[in-house]
Design an enzyme around this catalytic site. Structure first.
Site, short mmCIF file in Angstrom:
data_model
loop_
_atom_site.label_atom_id
_atom_site.label_comp_id
_atom_site.label_asym_id
_atom_site.label_seq_id
_atom_site.Cartn_x
_atom_site.Cartn_y
_atom_site.Cartn_z
CG ASN A 9 59.91 40.19 99.96
OD1 ASN A 9 59.47 39.05 99.95
ND2 ASN A 9 59.82 40.99 101.02
CE LYS A 11 56.68 42.83 100.63
NZ LYS A 11 56.21 44.11 101.16
CG HIS A 96 60.42 42.43 105.07
ND1 HIS A 96 59.19 42.96 105.40
CD2 HIS A 96 60.69 42.86 103.82
CE1 HIS A 96 58.75 43.68 104.37
NE2 HIS A 96 59.64 43.63 103.40
CD GLU A 98 55.60 43.12 104.54
OE1 GLU A 98 55.84 42.01 104.03
OE2 GLU A 98 55.45 44.16 103.85
CD GLU A 168 62.17 46.51 102.16
OE1 GLU A 168 62.02 46.38 100.94
OE2 GLU A 168 61.62 45.78 103.00
N GLY A 174 54.32 49.03 100.20
CA GLY A 174 52.98 48.64 99.77
C GLY A 174 51.96 49.77 99.81
CB SER A 214 55.97 52.34 96.79
OG SER A 214 55.03 51.90 97.75
P1 13P Z 1 56.56 47.14 97.90
O1 13P Z 1 57.51 47.26 96.75
O2 13P Z 1 55.33 46.34 97.58
O3 13P Z 1 56.26 48.46 98.54
O4 13P Z 1 57.31 46.26 99.04
C1 13P Z 1 58.60 46.60 99.40
C2 13P Z 1 59.12 45.52 100.28
O5 13P Z 1 58.69 45.35 101.39
C3 13P Z 1 60.15 44.63 99.72
O6 13P Z 1 60.70 43.83 100.71
#
Ligand code: 13P
Length: 251
Positions: A9, A11, A96, A98, A168, A174, A214
């Site tokens: 992803n 982002k 997601h 976010e 997640e 992150g 992560s």
């Molecule tokens: P990270 O791997 O940067 O922690 O993000 C995970 C994520 O949100 C994938 O959709």
């Protein structure tokens, strides 16, 4: 038999030229790699068609990071499932954390999006997961169970089989703070049992459940070795071809 999948992803990262270059690099590296999983990348909307054009889509599936819960019309700035499909993308990440956290996406909207994405013949990758407060209060099974039921349990078994789930934990996204393999397995096995209670053990056994948060080359192998962890949804570490390849080859 369920599939192992590693999905990236991206982002809100990468300009179009940067994204095309990364996709090409990954495509090249995958040609000579021994792998044991499917690979998906989810660039921003603006990059989808260009990236579909430069990768071997038998090897790398291209996904959008979200889509609208509406079919068409006066929804300025939204991108419909049909628009996503017309780029050649074949999957869509939905719900997601976010999107839930910063853009107010609800379980009801995730459900509507799931229906449209399946209707269009694409694969929904549905994200679930608790935040830190919910984890610390010990209510994460309730939170995750509610997310799964509200977004997915209206589906008939045939349609449910088209869904990929991604656990997640928000506190691990992150942050560099990965869930331990035991923490991931605990939730994945809970989700699989929940699916079995609704759709039976065969459907549950066939459902791919990814871990995200992560995940990196150094911890992927341990996470993926858990019986109910079928791969990863990778953020930061999907932005460098070598890191992403390190996770792909962890299987
Ligand atoms: P990270 O791997 O940067 O922690 O993000 C995970 C994520 O949100 C994938 O959709």
């Amino acid at each position: 038999m369920r599939k192992n999948i590693v999905a990236g992803n991206w982002k809100m990262n990468m300009t179009l030229p940067e994204g095309v270059a990364l996709a090409k690099e990954l495509n090249e590296k995958l040609k000579s790699a021994e792998t044991n999983c499917d690979v998906i990348i989810a660039p921003p909307f603006t990059h989808l068609a260009s990236i579909v054009a430069v990768v071997d889509t038998n090897r790398i599936k291209v996904a959008a990071q979200t889509c609208s819960n509406k079919v068409s019309g006066a929804f300025t700035g939204e991108v419909s499932p049909d628009m996503v499909k017309s780029t050649g993308a074949t999957a869509v990440i939905l719900g997601h954390s976010e999107r839930r956290q910063f853009f107010g996406v609800t379980d009801e909207q995730v459900k509507e999006k799931v229906d449209l994405v399946i209707e269009r013949g694409m694969t929904p990758i549905v994200c679930i997961g608790e935040n830190l407060e919910q984890r610390e209060k010990g209510i994460y099974f309730d939170v995750i169970g509610t997310q799964v039921k509200k977004a997915l349990f209206h589906l008939n078994p045939d349609d449910f089989r088209k869904v990929i789930l991604a656990y997640e934990p928000v506190w691990a996204i992150g942050t560099g703070k990965t869930a331990t393999a035991e923490q991931a397995e605990e939730v994945h096995s809970f989700v699989r049992k929940l699916i079995a209670s609704q759709y039976g053990t065969q459907v549950a056994d066939d459902t791919t459940i990814l871990y995200g948060g992560s995940c990196k080359p150094s911890n992927a192998r341990e996470l993926f070795s858990q019986p109910d962890v079928d791969g990863g949804l990778i953020g930061g570490a999907s932005l460098k071809a070598d890191d992403f390849m390190g996770i792909i080859t962890a299987f």
